[in-house]
Design a protein around this motif. Structure first.
Motif, mmCIF file in Angstrom:
data_model
loop_
_atom_site.group_PDB
_atom_site.id
_atom_site.type_symbol
_atom_site.label_atom_id
_atom_site.label_comp_id
_atom_site.label_asym_id
_atom_site.label_seq_id
_atom_site.Cartn_x
_atom_site.Cartn_y
_atom_site.Cartn_z
ATOM 1 N N LEU A 73 -14.321 80.513 74.908
ATOM 2 C CA LEU A 73 -13.236 81.119 74.151
ATOM 3 C C LEU A 73 -13.422 82.629 74.154
ATOM 4 O O LEU A 73 -14.557 83.114 74.043
ATOM 5 C CB LEU A 73 -13.255 80.624 72.702
ATOM 6 N N GLU B 205 -13.064 76.682 67.166
ATOM 7 C CA GLU B 205 -14.425 77.120 67.473
ATOM 8 C C GLU B 205 -15.441 76.309 66.676
ATOM 9 O O GLU B 205 -16.490 75.910 67.202
ATOM 10 C CB GLU B 205 -14.597 78.612 67.170
ATOM 11 N N ILE C 104 -8.741 80.327 76.540
ATOM 12 C CA ILE C 104 -9.730 79.262 76.601
ATOM 13 C C ILE C 104 -9.935 78.821 78.045
ATOM 14 O O ILE C 104 -8.981 78.794 78.841
ATOM 15 C CB ILE C 104 -9.308 78.053 75.724
ATOM 16 N N ASP D 122 -5.749 82.339 60.943
ATOM 17 C CA ASP D 122 -6.563 83.203 61.805
ATOM 18 C C ASP D 122 -6.277 84.672 61.510
ATOM 19 O O ASP D 122 -7.202 85.484 61.349
ATOM 20 C CB ASP D 122 -6.255 82.940 63.283
ATOM 21 N N TYR E 240 -11.190 86.645 73.260
ATOM 22 C CA TYR E 240 -10.003 87.474 73.023
ATOM 23 C C TYR E 240 -10.457 88.924 72.962
ATOM 24 O O TYR E 240 -11.579 89.239 72.555
ATOM 25 C CB TYR E 240 -9.270 87.081 71.735
ATOM 26 N N PHE F 200 -2.590 82.771 67.784
ATOM 27 C CA PHE F 200 -3.407 82.669 66.580
ATOM 28 C C PHE F 200 -2.537 82.119 65.449
ATOM 29 O O PHE F 200 -1.339 82.390 65.387
ATOM 30 C CB PHE F 200 -3.954 84.037 66.165
ATOM 31 N N TYR G 11 -7.672 79.116 65.770
ATOM 32 C CA TYR G 11 -8.829 79.521 66.569
ATOM 33 C C TYR G 11 -10.145 79.194 65.875
ATOM 34 O O TYR G 11 -11.046 78.595 66.471
ATOM 35 C CB TYR G 11 -8.775 81.021 66.881
ATOM 36 N N HIS H 202 -2.998 86.367 70.442
ATOM 37 C CA HIS H 202 -3.400 85.111 71.071
ATOM 38 C C HIS H 202 -4.840 85.173 71.554
ATOM 39 O O HIS H 202 -5.454 86.235 71.576
ATOM 40 C CB HIS H 202 -2.485 84.808 72.274
ATOM 41 N N PHE H 203 -5.370 84.014 71.929
ATOM 42 C CA PHE H 203 -6.701 83.955 72.530
ATOM 43 C C PHE H 203 -6.629 83.138 73.809
ATOM 44 O O PHE H 203 -5.603 82.538 74.140
ATOM 45 C CB PHE H 203 -7.729 83.361 71.547
#
Length: 290
Positions: free
Chosen positions: A128, A87, A151, A174, A130, A170, A83, A148-149
């Motif tokens: 993005l 970014e 997008i 992360d 989370y 992640f 992540y 998790h994230f």
């Protein structure tokens, strides 16, 4: 590993040495990144940014190279991609095109997530985010019971990837960063450095330097900042209209904000200025609940 204890045991000399090494390494990597970008290439894989090779996963896929489809991301995003690295990649791409204005990371525009950020690059917008439940993993979920994230990718304002299309895991790096933030956030300065966004205006020293360099944007729709100033004089004094006209005329002709030249005409004037994001900054695209 007790992160806090480790950091507290570092000497000032060790901290300074580590910081300098990190800055030098980052500057070198960004220089390579810029050089590749100037040649329309990706510094990570070496391919042209607009080239898509299905079995060579890379961050530049998010620039939507020729021939790529949403389904091509399914295998790629089912594994950790990093992540914080992603970014940074988005921030650097956006910064090269237009510093600060392309990156909206203002915390007050965050809806209810732990992190929300929207970054513009050319005709693309990457968002993005989370939340707490994403970081912990959704309990009793068949496909998202892990940290998790999410997008979102907008291409020409239209969704190419939607927030709920993928739950991106992640990486171990992360999760270590999150652990460090939680256990020793007061000992570590987390900032974006080269890829700073609009949240930079929260730093008084940085904002002061920005203000010195500001010029009037004649196309308001592309302005990075929206500023408003209030000018006052000590009690009993008035502002002569002729002097104000001369000051505003100089401001228009030179592109210098009136607040930067008013003391030339009214030495004892008091100036109060409010600085906000301009219309040229993208809105943060949040993820709505189902």
């Amino acid at each position: 590993m007790n992160i806090r204890r480790y950091l507290e045991n570092l000497s000032p000399e060790e901290i300074e040495k580590n910081n300098l090494e990190h800055i030098e390494e980052t500057d070198k990597i960004f220089e390579e990144f810029q050089d590749a970008y100037s040649k329309s290439c990706c510094s990570l894989c070496g391919n042209k940014i607009d080239k898509f090779i299905s079995d060579e996963h890379c961050f530049h896929w998010f620039t939507i190279p020729n021939g790529i489809r949403k389904k091509d991301f399914k295998e790629y995003l089912s594994n950790p991609i990093g992540y914080f690295k992603l970014e940074s990649y988005f921030r650097w791409m956006a910064t090269i095109e237009k510093p600060l204005a392309n990156i909206n990371d203002l915390p007050e525009e965050n809806s209810s997530k732990l992190k929300e950020i929207t970054i513009r690059w050319k005709n693309l917008e990457w968002s993005l985010n989370y939340g707490e439940t994403d970081l912990n993993g959704h309990q009793n979920s068949k496909n998202a019971d892990f940290p998790h994230f999410h997008i979102q990718v907008l291409l020409d304002g239209r969704p190419f990837i939607r927030f709920n299309d993928f739950h991106v895991p992640f990486s171990k790096e992360d999760l270590f960063t999150f652990k460090m933030m939680k256990e020793a956030g007061d000992l570590v300065n987390f900032n974006e450095g080269i890829g700073r966004g609009m949240s930079a205006i929260k730093d008084p020293k940085y904002l002061e330097e920005l203000d010195k360099a500001m010029k009037i944007a004649y196309d308001e729709s592309k302005a990075t900042f929206d500023t408003s100033s209030m000018i006052s004089l000590p009690d009993g004094k008035k502002m002569p209209g002729k002097i104000l006209q001369e000051a505003f005329k100089e401001s228009r002709e030179t592109g210098t904000p009136i607040r930067h030249i008013i003391h030339k005409y009214l030495p004892d004037a008091n100036i109060y200025t409010e600085i906000n994001p301009g219309k040229g900054v993208p809105d943060i695209k949040g993820r709505n609940k189902r």
